[in-house]
Structure formats: structure tokens, C-alpha cells
Motif scaffolding. Structure first.
Motif, PDB file in Angstrom:
ATOM      1  N   UNK A   1      32.349  51.538  27.854  1.00 31.80           N
ATOM      2  CA  UNK A   1      32.915  53.101  27.793  1.00 31.80           C
ATOM      3  C   UNK A   1      31.755  54.052  28.362  1.00 31.80           C
ATOM      4  N   UNK A   2      32.191  54.688  30.042  1.00 33.23           N
ATOM      5  CA  UNK A   2      31.901  55.531  30.872  1.00 33.23           C
ATOM      6  C   UNK A   2      31.604  56.731  30.002  1.00 33.23           C
ATOM      7  N   UNK A   3      30.463  57.299  29.750  1.00 32.36           N
ATOM      8  CA  UNK A   3      30.038  58.646  28.887  1.00 32.36           C
ATOM      9  C   UNK A   3      29.535  59.502  30.201  1.00 32.36           C
ATOM     10  N   UNK A   4      30.307  60.541  30.770  1.00 30.66           N
ATOM     11  CA  UNK A   4      29.189  61.051  31.290  1.00 30.66           C
ATOM     12  C   UNK A   4      29.282  62.968  30.708  1.00 30.66           C
ATOM     13  N   UNK A   5      27.442  63.136  30.539  1.00 29.99           N
ATOM     14  CA  UNK A   5      27.220  64.007  29.969  1.00 29.99           C
ATOM     15  C   UNK A   5      26.904  65.042  31.025  1.00 29.99           C
ATOM     16  N   UNK A   6      27.473  66.346  30.309  1.00 28.20           N
ATOM     17  CA  UNK A   6      27.042  67.395  31.639  1.00 28.20           C
ATOM     18  C   UNK A   6      26.589  68.681  31.082  1.00 28.20           C
ATOM     19  N   UNK A   7      26.191  68.514  29.662  1.00 24.63           N
ATOM     20  CA  UNK A   7      25.779  69.843  29.661  1.00 24.63           C
ATOM     21  C   UNK A   7      24.563  69.410  28.443  1.00 24.63           C
ATOM     22  N   UNK A   8      23.319  70.073  28.739  1.00 23.34           N
ATOM     23  CA  UNK A   8      22.443  69.162  27.616  1.00 23.34           C
ATOM     24  C   UNK A   8      22.091  70.396  26.308  1.00 23.34           C
ATOM     25  N   UNK A   9      23.635  71.009  26.464  1.00 23.88           N
ATOM     26  CA  UNK A   9      24.104  71.330  24.769  1.00 23.88           C
ATOM     27  C   UNK A   9      24.765  70.447  23.912  1.00 23.88           C
ATOM     28  N   UNK A  10      25.212  69.351  24.316  1.00 24.06           N
ATOM     29  CA  UNK A  10      26.061  68.922  23.934  1.00 24.06           C
ATOM     30  C   UNK A  10      25.534  66.966  23.557  1.00 24.06           C
ATOM     31  N   UNK A  11      26.793  66.855  23.114  1.00 22.43           N
ATOM     32  CA  UNK A  11      26.311  65.433  22.327  1.00 22.43           C
ATOM     33  C   UNK A  11      27.964  64.641  22.147  1.00 22.43           C
ATOM     34  N   UNK A  12      27.868  63.411  23.333  1.00 20.76           N
ATOM     35  CA  UNK A  12      29.104  62.031  22.460  1.00 20.76           C
ATOM     36  C   UNK A  12      29.125  61.606  21.342  1.00 20.76           C
ATOM     37  N   UNK A  13      29.230  61.753  20.070  1.00 20.36           N
ATOM     38  CA  UNK A  13      29.096  60.478  19.323  1.00 20.36           C
ATOM     39  C   UNK A  13      30.529  60.424  18.938  1.00 20.36           C
TER      40      UNK A  13
ATOM     41  N   UNK B   1      27.632  55.915  16.683  1.00 19.14           N
ATOM     42  CA  UNK B   1      26.670  55.976  17.523  1.00 19.14           C
ATOM     43  C   UNK B   1      26.713  57.448  18.632  1.00 19.14           C
ATOM     44  N   UNK B   2      25.697  57.815  18.587  1.00 20.72           N
ATOM     45  CA  UNK B   2      25.464  58.891  19.189  1.00 20.72           C
ATOM     46  C   UNK B   2      25.356  58.512  20.851  1.00 20.72           C
ATOM     47  N   UNK B   3      26.163  58.134  21.230  1.00 18.43           N
ATOM     48  CA  UNK B   3      26.062  57.436  22.894  1.00 18.43           C
ATOM     49  C   UNK B   3      25.491  58.250  24.301  1.00 18.43           C
ATOM     50  N   UNK B   4      25.451  59.617  24.342  1.00 14.02           N
ATOM     51  CA  UNK B   4      24.471  60.926  24.850  1.00 14.02           C
ATOM     52  C   UNK B   4      23.987  62.194  23.584  1.00 14.02           C
TER      53      UNK B   4
ATOM     54  N   UNK C   1      35.556  61.005  18.244  1.00 15.63           N
ATOM     55  CA  UNK C   1      34.709  60.790  19.009  1.00 15.63           C
ATOM     56  C   UNK C   1      34.412  62.557  18.464  1.00 15.63           C
ATOM     57  N   UNK C   2      32.952  62.844  19.200  1.00 20.94           N
ATOM     58  CA  UNK C   2      32.475  64.620  18.667  1.00 20.94           C
ATOM     59  C   UNK C   2      31.727  64.842  19.963  1.00 20.94           C
ATOM     60  N   UNK C   3      30.932  66.385  19.530  1.00 22.34           N
ATOM     61  CA  UNK C   3      30.507  66.887  20.450  1.00 22.34           C
ATOM     62  C   UNK C   3      29.594  67.594  18.453  1.00 22.34           C
ATOM     63  N   UNK C   4      28.396  66.576  18.517  1.00 25.27           N
ATOM     64  CA  UNK C   4      27.701  67.389  16.856  1.00 25.27           C
ATOM     65  C   UNK C   4      27.737  68.729  16.614  1.00 25.27           C
ATOM     66  N   UNK C   5      26.959  69.499  17.381  1.00 22.12           N
ATOM     67  CA  UNK C   5      27.182  70.643  17.606  1.00 22.12           C
ATOM     68  C   UNK C   5      27.991  71.864  17.198  1.00 22.12           C
ATOM     69  N   UNK C   6      29.200  70.688  18.023  1.00 18.71           N
ATOM     70  CA  UNK C   6      29.869  71.671  18.021  1.00 18.71           C
ATOM     71  C   UNK C   6      31.792  70.579  17.990  1.00 18.71           C
TER      72      UNK C   6
ATOM     73  N   UNK D   1      34.812  70.530  19.744  1.00 11.73           N
ATOM     74  CA  UNK D   1      34.799  69.869  20.441  1.00 11.73           C
ATOM     75  C   UNK D   1      35.415  67.758  19.531  1.00 11.73           C
ATOM     76  N   UNK D   2      36.556  68.233  19.674  1.00 14.95           N
ATOM     77  CA  UNK D   2      36.768  66.477  19.457  1.00 14.95           C
ATOM     78  C   UNK D   2      37.717  65.528  19.799  1.00 14.95           C
ATOM     79  N   UNK D   3      37.794  64.452  19.178  1.00 10.00           N
ATOM     80  CA  UNK D   3      39.036  64.099  19.183  1.00 10.00           C
ATOM     81  C   UNK D   3      39.055  62.443  18.793  1.00 10.00           C
TER      82      UNK D   3
END
Length: 124
Positions: free
Chosen positions: A64-76, A84-87, A108-113, A117-119
Motif C-alpha cells: 500500500x503506497x499512500x500519498x497524503x497531499x494535505x495536512x488536514x487529512x489522514x488515511x485510516x 491502523x492510521x497509515x498517515x 478506509x477513511x479520513x478521520x476528521x472528515x 471521505x470514505x471508501x
């Protein structure tokens, strides 16, 4: 001369295989790559070879190669055997993880949103 060259080739191959085995390595195929993205807008997703991930095979090694392009999001990522929170929030950049997933449904989700933001995908 020809016989000596072949003997050396066989010997070197055997030594290399023994060294790999002793080091705990394997000759298995490399992990298949799953690309995840989050941000910069309110988007999150997983693709493999340019197609949306909806189903993966249980027990297969996936990178899993996770590209996080914003400091207001995470990838869980969560599902059977993983939560696991990957970013994390505040992180931007790329992280890579090799995972072997179990049968079941993963989310997978962005916890704050998480409301927008989910799938999800299935592993069978």
C-alpha cells in the motif's frame, strides 16, 4: 574450458540460493502495489493499475503506497486484523506498507472528515 565455466556457474548459483535462504529471503514475486491518495481536496481513494480497488485476494502481499497531499487529512485503514492510521493529520508525503489482508470487508477513511471521505473494499 566449457565444462569449467558451466561448473562455476552452477556453483555460484547454488551459493547465491543458499545465501538467500540463510538470510530468510525468498524467491517469491514482489508485492502487488495498491495506491492510496488522500487530499488535497476532500477526496480519498484506492487504485491498483489505475482502476478503483473493490476486491483483493486474501493472504496476498500487497504494498500500500499512500500519498497524503494535505495536512488536514489522514488515511485510516480498518478491517479484519487491522485498525491502523497509515498517515496522520499533519503529515504530507508518501508512506509505504506491505500488508497481507484477511477475508472480510475493509474500510478506509479520513478521520476528521469521515462523513464525506470514505471508501471500502472486499477481501476474499
Amino acid at each position: 574450458m566449457r565444462r569449467t565455466t558451466r561448473t562455476w556457474s552452477l556453483l555460484l548459483g547454488a551459493v547465491a540460493a543458499a545465501a538467500l535462504a540463510a538470510a530468510g529471503g525468498s524467491l517469491a514475486a514482489p508485492a502487488k502495489t495498491v495506491n492510496g491518495t488522500v487530499g488535497p481536496g476532500f477526496t480519498i481513494g484506492l487504485t491498483m493499475q489505475g482502476k478503483k480497488v473493490t476486491r483483493l485476494k486474501a493472504g496476498t502481499a500487497y504494498r500500500f503506497v499512500i500519498s497524503d497531499r494535505s495536512s488536514i487529512h489522514d488515511f485510516h485503514l480498518s478491517g479484519p486484523g487491522i485498525n491502523r492510521v497509515l498517515t496522520g493529520v499533519g503529515f504530507t508525503g508518501t508512506k509505504s506498507f506491505v500488508l497481507r489482508l484477511r477475508k472480510g470487508t475493509y474500510r478506509f477513511v479520513c478521520d476528521p472528515h469521515s462523513d464525506v471521505m470514505h471508501g471500502r473494499f472486499a477481501v476474499s
